[in-house]
Design a protein around this motif. Sequence first.
Motif, PDB file in Angstrom:
ATOM      1  N   THR A 166      30.201  33.910  83.212  1.00 11.83           N
ATOM      2  CA  THR A 166      28.868  34.377  83.047  1.00 11.83           C
ATOM      3  C   THR A 166      28.567  35.185  84.339  1.00 11.83           C
ATOM      4  O   THR A 166      28.562  34.680  85.350  1.00 11.83           O
ATOM      5  CB  THR A 166      27.667  33.084  83.267  1.00 11.83           C
ATOM      6  N   LEU A 167      28.293  36.446  84.003  1.00 12.91           N
ATOM      7  CA  LEU A 167      27.952  37.588  85.089  1.00 12.91           C
ATOM      8  C   LEU A 167      26.497  38.132  85.077  1.00 12.91           C
ATOM      9  O   LEU A 167      26.117  38.349  84.061  1.00 12.91           O
ATOM     10  CB  LEU A 167      29.003  38.733  85.051  1.00 12.91           C
ATOM     11  N   LYS A 168      25.736  37.791  86.263  1.00 10.44           N
ATOM     12  CA  LYS A 168      24.536  38.354  86.321  1.00 10.44           C
ATOM     13  C   LYS A 168      24.385  38.784  87.587  1.00 10.44           C
ATOM     14  O   LYS A 168      24.546  38.213  88.702  1.00 10.44           O
ATOM     15  CB  LYS A 168      23.590  36.838  86.146  1.00 10.44           C
ATOM     16  N   ASP A 169      23.841  40.117  87.690  1.00  9.70           N
ATOM     17  CA  ASP A 169      23.477  41.035  88.845  1.00  9.70           C
ATOM     18  C   ASP A 169      24.813  41.000  89.635  1.00  9.70           C
ATOM     19  O   ASP A 169      25.089  40.522  90.916  1.00  9.70           O
ATOM     20  CB  ASP A 169      22.638  39.998  89.801  1.00  9.70           C
ATOM     21  N   VAL A 170      25.696  41.578  88.732  1.00 11.92           N
ATOM     22  CA  VAL A 170      27.209  41.879  89.598  1.00 11.92           C
ATOM     23  C   VAL A 170      27.532  43.503  89.570  1.00 11.92           C
ATOM     24  O   VAL A 170      26.889  44.165  88.519  1.00 11.92           O
ATOM     25  CB  VAL A 170      28.050  41.059  88.674  1.00 11.92           C
ATOM     26  N   THR A 171      28.040  43.843  90.655  1.00 11.62           N
ATOM     27  CA  THR A 171      28.040  45.450  90.612  1.00 11.62           C
ATOM     28  C   THR A 171      29.690  45.342  91.159  1.00 11.62           C
ATOM     29  O   THR A 171      30.072  44.890  91.886  1.00 11.62           O
ATOM     30  CB  THR A 171      27.442  45.852  91.912  1.00 11.62           C
ATOM     31  N   PHE A 172      30.399  46.129  90.341  1.00 18.78           N
ATOM     32  CA  PHE A 172      31.592  46.706  90.808  1.00 18.78           C
ATOM     33  C   PHE A 172      31.729  48.157  91.056  1.00 18.78           C
ATOM     34  O   PHE A 172      31.240  49.159  90.329  1.00 18.78           O
ATOM     35  CB  PHE A 172      32.541  46.437  89.261  1.00 18.78           C
ATOM     36  N   GLU A 173      32.167  48.329  92.239  1.00 18.71           N
ATOM     37  CA  GLU A 173      31.784  49.596  92.903  1.00 18.71           C
ATOM     38  C   GLU A 173      33.214  50.242  93.663  1.00 18.71           C
ATOM     39  O   GLU A 173      33.662  49.399  94.390  1.00 18.71           O
ATOM     40  CB  GLU A 173      30.846  49.656  93.981  1.00 18.71           C
ATOM     41  N   GLY A 174      33.558  51.317  93.022  1.00 15.81           N
ATOM     42  CA  GLY A 174      34.673  51.932  93.842  1.00 15.81           C
ATOM     43  C   GLY A 174      35.891  51.250  93.625  1.00 15.81           C
ATOM     44  O   GLY A 174      36.935  51.234  94.644  1.00 15.81           O
ATOM     45  N   CYS A 175      36.185  50.446  92.587  1.00 17.59           N
ATOM     46  CA  CYS A 175      37.395  49.580  92.508  1.00 17.59           C
ATOM     47  C   CYS A 175      38.086  50.077  91.280  1.00 17.59           C
ATOM     48  O   CYS A 175      37.604  50.630  90.321  1.00 17.59           O
ATOM     49  CB  CYS A 175      37.080  48.090  92.411  1.00 17.59           C
ATOM     50  N   VAL A 176      39.257  49.411  91.054  1.00 17.45           N
ATOM     51  CA  VAL A 176      39.974  49.792  89.795  1.00 17.45           C
ATOM     52  C   VAL A 176      40.247  48.310  89.139  1.00 17.45           C
ATOM     53  O   VAL A 176      40.769  47.376  89.860  1.00 17.45           O
ATOM     54  CB  VAL A 176      41.451  50.508  89.987  1.00 17.45           C
ATOM     55  N   LEU A 177      39.703  48.259  88.148  1.00 20.25           N
ATOM     56  CA  LEU A 177      39.977  47.210  87.231  1.00 20.25           C
ATOM     57  C   LEU A 177      41.008  47.548  85.993  1.00 20.25           C
ATOM     58  O   LEU A 177      40.659  48.398  85.125  1.00 20.25           O
ATOM     59  CB  LEU A 177      38.680  46.593  86.428  1.00 20.25           C
ATOM     60  N   GLY A 183      36.312  38.924  77.386  1.00 18.98           N
ATOM     61  CA  GLY A 183      36.261  38.393  76.164  1.00 18.98           C
ATOM     62  C   GLY A 183      35.268  37.395  76.078  1.00 18.98           C
ATOM     63  O   GLY A 183      35.352  36.182  76.885  1.00 18.98           O
ATOM     64  N   ALA A 184      34.350  37.313  75.369  1.00 17.32           N
ATOM     65  CA  ALA A 184      33.114  36.289  75.261  1.00 17.32           C
ATOM     66  C   ALA A 184      32.579  35.957  76.392  1.00 17.32           C
ATOM     67  O   ALA A 184      31.894  34.831  76.440  1.00 17.32           O
ATOM     68  CB  ALA A 184      33.953  34.905  74.535  1.00 17.32           C
ATOM     69  N   ALA A 185      32.560  36.905  77.301  1.00 18.55           N
ATOM     70  CA  ALA A 185      31.838  36.656  78.567  1.00 18.55           C
ATOM     71  C   ALA A 185      30.445  37.281  78.154  1.00 18.55           C
ATOM     72  O   ALA A 185      29.919  38.037  77.288  1.00 18.55           O
ATOM     73  CB  ALA A 185      32.404  37.688  79.828  1.00 18.55           C
ATOM     74  N   THR A 186      29.444  36.680  79.247  1.00 24.69           N
ATOM     75  CA  THR A 186      28.017  36.976  79.135  1.00 24.69           C
ATOM     76  C   THR A 186      27.814  38.004  80.409  1.00 24.69           C
ATOM     77  O   THR A 186      27.903  37.395  81.504  1.00 24.69           O
ATOM     78  CB  THR A 186      27.145  35.917  79.055  1.00 24.69           C
ATOM     79  N   LEU A 187      27.062  39.177  79.871  1.00 23.91           N
ATOM     80  CA  LEU A 187      27.120  40.154  81.174  1.00 23.91           C
ATOM     81  C   LEU A 187      25.468  40.514  81.200  1.00 23.91           C
ATOM     82  O   LEU A 187      24.992  41.026  80.169  1.00 23.91           O
ATOM     83  CB  LEU A 187      27.975  41.300  81.144  1.00 23.91           C
ATOM     84  N   GLU A 188      24.974  40.427  82.254  1.00 23.81           N
ATOM     85  CA  GLU A 188      23.516  40.752  82.394  1.00 23.81           C
ATOM     86  C   GLU A 188      23.151  41.400  83.878  1.00 23.81           C
ATOM     87  O   GLU A 188      23.529  40.968  84.800  1.00 23.81           O
ATOM     88  CB  GLU A 188      22.624  39.471  82.528  1.00 23.81           C
ATOM     89  N   ARG A 189      22.624  42.570  83.687  1.00 24.44           N
ATOM     90  CA  ARG A 189      22.368  43.516  84.712  1.00 24.44           C
ATOM     91  C   ARG A 189      23.926  43.447  85.642  1.00 24.44           C
ATOM     92  O   ARG A 189      23.960  43.108  86.828  1.00 24.44           O
ATOM     93  CB  ARG A 189      21.258  42.783  85.583  1.00 24.44           C
ATOM     94  N   VAL A 190      24.595  43.934  84.790  1.00 27.24           N
ATOM     95  CA  VAL A 190      26.151  44.253  85.610  1.00 27.24           C
ATOM     96  C   VAL A 190      26.198  45.796  85.560  1.00 27.24           C
ATOM     97  O   VAL A 190      26.048  46.268  84.858  1.00 27.24           O
ATOM     98  CB  VAL A 190      27.100  43.705  84.644  1.00 27.24           C
ATOM     99  N   VAL A 191      26.819  46.479  86.983  1.00 29.26           N
ATOM    100  CA  VAL A 191      26.863  47.865  87.064  1.00 29.26           C
ATOM    101  C   VAL A 191      28.205  48.219  87.393  1.00 29.26           C
ATOM    102  O   VAL A 191      28.672  47.570  88.171  1.00 29.26           O
ATOM    103  CB  VAL A 191      25.907  48.214  88.133  1.00 29.26           C
ATOM    104  N   PHE A 192      28.790  49.219  86.711  1.00 30.32           N
ATOM    105  CA  PHE A 192      30.033  49.535  86.910  1.00 30.32           C
ATOM    106  C   PHE A 192      29.673  51.071  87.662  1.00 30.32           C
ATOM    107  O   PHE A 192      29.563  51.850  86.901  1.00 30.32           O
ATOM    108  CB  PHE A 192      31.016  49.833  85.954  1.00 30.32           C
ATOM    109  N   ARG A 193      30.215  51.090  88.971  1.00 33.95           N
ATOM    110  CA  ARG A 193      29.762  52.312  89.471  1.00 33.95           C
ATOM    111  C   ARG A 193      30.845  53.108  90.337  1.00 33.95           C
ATOM    112  O   ARG A 193      31.632  52.393  91.222  1.00 33.95           O
ATOM    113  CB  ARG A 193      28.531  52.226  90.555  1.00 33.95           C
TER     114      ARG A 193
END
Length: 257
Positions: A166-177, A183-193
Amino acid sequence: MAIGSGADGGTDGGTGGAGRGAARAGARGGPRGKGARKAAPMARLPDVRLPPLRPYGGSGLEPEGDYDGLEFIEADFVGQRARGARFMDCRLRRCALDEARFGRVRFTDCVLDGVRGVGTDLAEATLRDVELTDARLGGVQLHGATLERVVVRGGKIDYLNLRKATLKDVTFEGCVLSEADFGAATLERVVFRDCALRRVDFSAARMKDVDLRAAAELDIARGVDRLSGAVISPAQLLDLAPVFAAQIGVRVEPPTD
């Protein structure tokens, strides 16, 4: 709402109905016609304000251990077992986490800077108000974890497992994934920048207010049908068009002569 029509039955052009309609629209933050643009998703950032920290002087971590107001610098946690440990107001700097077993660990108001490791087990962990910067991780297990007000800034994470997380208010910034699994995760207010998403898996994920527009790379291996609740850019839409077409069974071919 149509301009000049009052919800109380006023006629078109009636100043009373129009005035009341405008007042109601203003009270709700402006008109909400078909052309009104929805506000961009915003993730709340962690507000980490560490107190003066004490250097950690122990030789290792303990399961269910409590660690409060400590700084761990270049600590070697390779292969250590600390299931259920609790970290509050701590900084981990350049620590080695290879094969560490940290299932159900709790990080609250913490900074993890330059940590590295392969095969780190953080299954069912809780990260709340956490900054993870310049990490170099591979095969980290965060399945079933809870991330709230977390920023992942810089670094590279390969084969990140966030299945059923469960991801809520998560920011991924300047990274490499690379080959991250949501899979089957819940994402709310997640930003990829400004981050690169390579061969990402969104299978069975549930999204709400997820912003992918500023991702530097967006390569979706599976789960393109789960993007409902996300916002992408026009350029990304064009790039994903073949994948969308294949998902709904549309063949795209040039016309024959």
